[in-house]
Design a protein around this motif. Sequence first.
Motif, PDB file in Angstrom:
ATOM      1  N   THR A   1      -2.556   1.479  -1.711  1.00  0.00           N
ATOM      2  CA  THR A   1      -2.071   2.442  -0.714  1.00  0.00           C
ATOM      3  C   THR A   1      -0.827   1.900  -0.020  1.00  0.00           C
ATOM      4  OG1 THR A   1      -4.304   3.310  -0.347  1.00  0.00           O
ATOM      5  CG2 THR A   1      -2.666   3.715   1.374  1.00  0.00           C
TER       6      THR A   1
ATOM      7  N   ARG B   1       2.088   2.080  -2.452  1.00  0.00           N
ATOM      8  CA  ARG B   1       2.624   3.435  -2.586  1.00  0.00           C
ATOM      9  C   ARG B   1       3.518   3.792  -1.407  1.00  0.00           C
ATOM     10  NH1 ARG B   1       2.467   8.998  -2.786  1.00  0.00           N
ATOM     11  NH2 ARG B   1       2.188   9.821  -4.904  1.00  0.00           N
ATOM     12  N   GLN B   2       3.103   3.413  -0.215  1.00  0.00           N
ATOM     13  CA  GLN B   2       3.917   3.670   0.977  1.00  0.00           C
ATOM     14  C   GLN B   2       5.278   2.986   0.834  1.00  0.00           C
ATOM     15  OE1 GLN B   2       3.575   5.444   3.807  1.00  0.00           O
ATOM     16  NE2 GLN B   2       5.402   4.619   4.835  1.00  0.00           N
TER      17      GLN B   2
ATOM     18  N   VAL C   1       7.217   4.852  -2.421  1.00  0.00           N
ATOM     19  CA  VAL C   1       7.534   6.274  -2.341  1.00  0.00           C
ATOM     20  C   VAL C   1       8.243   6.633  -1.045  1.00  0.00           C
ATOM     21  CG1 VAL C   1       6.549   8.600  -2.301  1.00  0.00           C
ATOM     22  CG2 VAL C   1       5.634   6.878  -3.891  1.00  0.00           C
TER      23      VAL C   1
ATOM     24  N   PRO D   1      10.070   8.028  -5.725  1.00  0.00           N
ATOM     25  CA  PRO D   1       8.824   8.693  -6.124  1.00  0.00           C
ATOM     26  C   PRO D   1       8.662   8.890  -7.624  1.00  0.00           C
ATOM     27  CG  PRO D   1      10.380  10.305  -5.299  1.00  0.00           C
ATOM     28  CD  PRO D   1      10.996   8.961  -5.048  1.00  0.00           C
TER      29      PRO D   1
ATOM     30  N   TYR E   1       5.696   2.992 -11.725  1.00  0.00           N
ATOM     31  CA  TYR E   1       4.658   2.313 -10.950  1.00  0.00           C
ATOM     32  C   TYR E   1       3.759   3.322 -10.240  1.00  0.00           C
ATOM     33  CZ  TYR E   1       7.162  -2.244 -11.065  1.00  0.00           C
ATOM     34  OH  TYR E   1       7.762  -3.419 -11.430  1.00  0.00           O
ATOM     35  N   VAL E   2       4.371   4.406  -9.750  1.00  0.00           N
ATOM     36  CA  VAL E   2       3.620   5.379  -8.954  1.00  0.00           C
ATOM     37  C   VAL E   2       2.495   5.998  -9.774  1.00  0.00           C
ATOM     38  CG1 VAL E   2       3.786   7.553  -7.663  1.00  0.00           C
ATOM     39  CG2 VAL E   2       5.612   5.858  -7.492  1.00  0.00           C
TER      40      VAL E   2
ATOM     41  N   ILE F   1      -0.300   3.496  -9.673  1.00  0.00           N
ATOM     42  CA  ILE F   1      -0.872   3.412  -8.328  1.00  0.00           C
ATOM     43  C   ILE F   1      -1.774   4.615  -8.071  1.00  0.00           C
ATOM     44  CG2 ILE F   1      -0.259   3.600  -5.881  1.00  0.00           C
ATOM     45  CD1 ILE F   1       2.203   1.821  -6.564  1.00  0.00           C
ATOM     46  N   ASP F   2      -1.318   5.806  -8.469  1.00  0.00           N
ATOM     47  CA  ASP F   2      -2.131   7.008  -8.283  1.00  0.00           C
ATOM     48  C   ASP F   2      -3.382   6.977  -9.157  1.00  0.00           C
ATOM     49  OD1 ASP F   2      -0.232   7.862  -6.503  1.00  0.00           O
ATOM     50  OD2 ASP F   2       0.718   9.282  -7.868  1.00  0.00           O
TER      51      ASP F   2
ATOM     52  N   TRP G   1      -5.722  11.989  -4.634  1.00  0.00           N
ATOM     53  CA  TRP G   1      -4.913  11.203  -5.562  1.00  0.00           C
ATOM     54  C   TRP G   1      -4.592  11.991  -6.825  1.00  0.00           C
ATOM     55  CZ3 TRP G   1      -2.776   6.539  -4.412  1.00  0.00           C
ATOM     56  CH2 TRP G   1      -3.249   5.883  -3.274  1.00  0.00           C
TER      57      TRP G   1
ATOM     58  N   ARG H   1      -1.550  13.875  -6.256  1.00  0.00           N
ATOM     59  CA  ARG H   1      -0.392  12.991  -6.325  1.00  0.00           C
ATOM     60  C   ARG H   1       0.025  12.749  -7.779  1.00  0.00           C
ATOM     61  NH1 ARG H   1      -2.257   8.548  -1.675  1.00  0.00           N
ATOM     62  NH2 ARG H   1      -1.697   9.856   0.129  1.00  0.00           N
TER      63      ARG H   1
ATOM     64  N   HIS I   1       3.658  13.650  -9.333  1.00  0.00           N
ATOM     65  CA  HIS I   1       4.499  12.685 -10.053  1.00  0.00           C
ATOM     66  C   HIS I   1       4.950  13.273 -11.378  1.00  0.00           C
ATOM     67  CE1 HIS I   1       5.533   9.118 -12.497  1.00  0.00           C
ATOM     68  NE2 HIS I   1       5.972   8.640 -11.352  1.00  0.00           N
TER      69      HIS I   1
END
Length: 629
Positions: A161, A164-165, A168, A174, A178-179, A182-183, A205, A208, A212
């Motif tokens: 988390t 991601r902060q 993104v 975004p 990697y995102v 992470i999701d 998630w 998300r 993406h």
Amino acid sequence: MQHARGGWWHDYVCPTHGTELEPRSGDAYPCRYGCRLTGEPFASAWTVYTHQAGARRARLLAHRHTSARARGVVDTADRNEAVHIVTEFAEVYADIAAAGWSTQSEPWMLRGKLFAQALTEAIWAVQLADAVAELATDDVARPALGAPVVSLLTGLLATITSARQTLVVDKNDPTSNYVAWIDAAGTTLNRALLALGHVDDGQDWVARTVQHARLAIGADGWEWEGSTYYHLFVLRAYLLALRGTEPAALHADAFERLADMVRVLADLAAPDGTLPMLHDGPYDRVPAHLEVLEVCVLARQLWADSPLDAVEAAARRSLGDAHDGLEDLLTGWFGGPALPAPTRGATPAGPRPSALFANAGYAVLRDPGDTWQAVLDAGPHGGSHGHLDKLGLYFYGTGVAWQPAPGVPPYASTLRRGYYARTLAHPTVRVDDLDQLPTTGQLEDFSATRVVASAGDAIAGVFLRRELVMTDDYLLDIVHAVVDDPTGDTDTPRDTNATGGRRITLALRPAVPLTVTAEGGAWRTTWAASRHGDPTQAEPGAAELHGFHRATAPAVLLAAPGRGPSDDPARTLTIADWTVTGHEAWFVSVYAPGTAVVRDVVLHFGAAGLTIVTVLLADERSTDHRVTR
């Protein structure tokens, strides 16, 4: 299990030979050429391998236990070993996470705790959390997992988390691959927590993941970087994230984007299912083949008519006995039956036709029987995972890759940027032995049998065009290079002749033994029917490739020792550089698999230069091809 932090797996590479290292032997980390390396960064990189292997082992045992239980068989050994692995990881994580963030992280990395990178932590978390969710379905295993495992899951969730902060929101990136992971970790960790009877973090998630896909996937289905490996990497994360989702409940646009991503792989693959590894990615690596296999197994559970049978078969052939069977246990992945894939026009019957990916800038020309193909790269550079290979041309047959995209070795190798991402490693044009610039090519024309592409900014002061024509008998390849500014920038060193010309070179970069012979102002080449440059690895049905080459100006086709694909950078093959020194060059080649059908090539000139190429065949047939201006 090692009670230690993992580093960066890309450090597990021989600095002398550029090959991925072999499994640890005692205190040494050996390479296939006899090197024995010790200490850091190899030790921490090896720890990544062992942690990932442990997570995969737990996942395999958990799914194997569930499969056996469904058949009425209680396999306590698998269940107990899986529980032991998970609980031991929970103990290791508790000790390590208490010390805070990894100090091995490099400045560009998203920091992890158990690993140097949060990305590595997310990938590992998906595997381990899936094992936990599977074990939680067993009445004996569930209470045995206990509070330490819950702490492990919540700790990992906090790490991803935070990552991601940072990525993104703080870095405004975004679309990063990697995102996607992470999701996927977010969905999987929450699923495991719920399976253990605990509350999740309340975040959607899956939404998300869908978002993406909307941002990172182009209209042609390609992940924006244009790398085959990272396309697979992101698609795999999406499919893992969607476990338990009803296919019919997916947003229509998300379902279509995922289907387009699968179609990219089917339309790109060679006739035998081999995937060209365009731009960054491993050329031939067991973990990568496992990832391809997992994508294929999950895709056919989402789409009843998934077109990846040949790709799956190729992955299984490459794995052989290295496959432990995990992917075959991943049944019932989605929460409902597979659906027909959305169609974009009529699906042609018979052999696959040629394919164009307009956003990624890739064109695939196939012969009418789909027995071999040429892949032309004319797209965007691709960011950090792109190569300097505009108008590169790659050849694949059935059971053989004659001139493949070379991929890259593990990223810590100096050869990644020092050779394999450079123009030097690719079958395209360079001038004065300088690399091309990061740029986007232009696809000017495309049909089932012909493609024309150009690049005006790849080389300063040089315009490039490449035209390909596929016939029943051969592929015609016409490369045109024009020096717009023969003198150029005086600050740039370059080779020149007395008239101020530049050294214009078209590279041939085989992955198989190559023979070059001069013949009256032209050259013939023979590309062996073998895999990876080893004549002993020819596959049944694999054909030789024969080339005939003629230039419009005095030229030299120099055969010399060089590197092959990136799975073994130290392996020496014969490569060739075809060079004209001047202000303009036309390089004309005709390629034919199986037999040498070309007798000669005649070049016809008009006021504007080369106008017609006549291909004379051994059976006395001839064909005139008008050249694009």
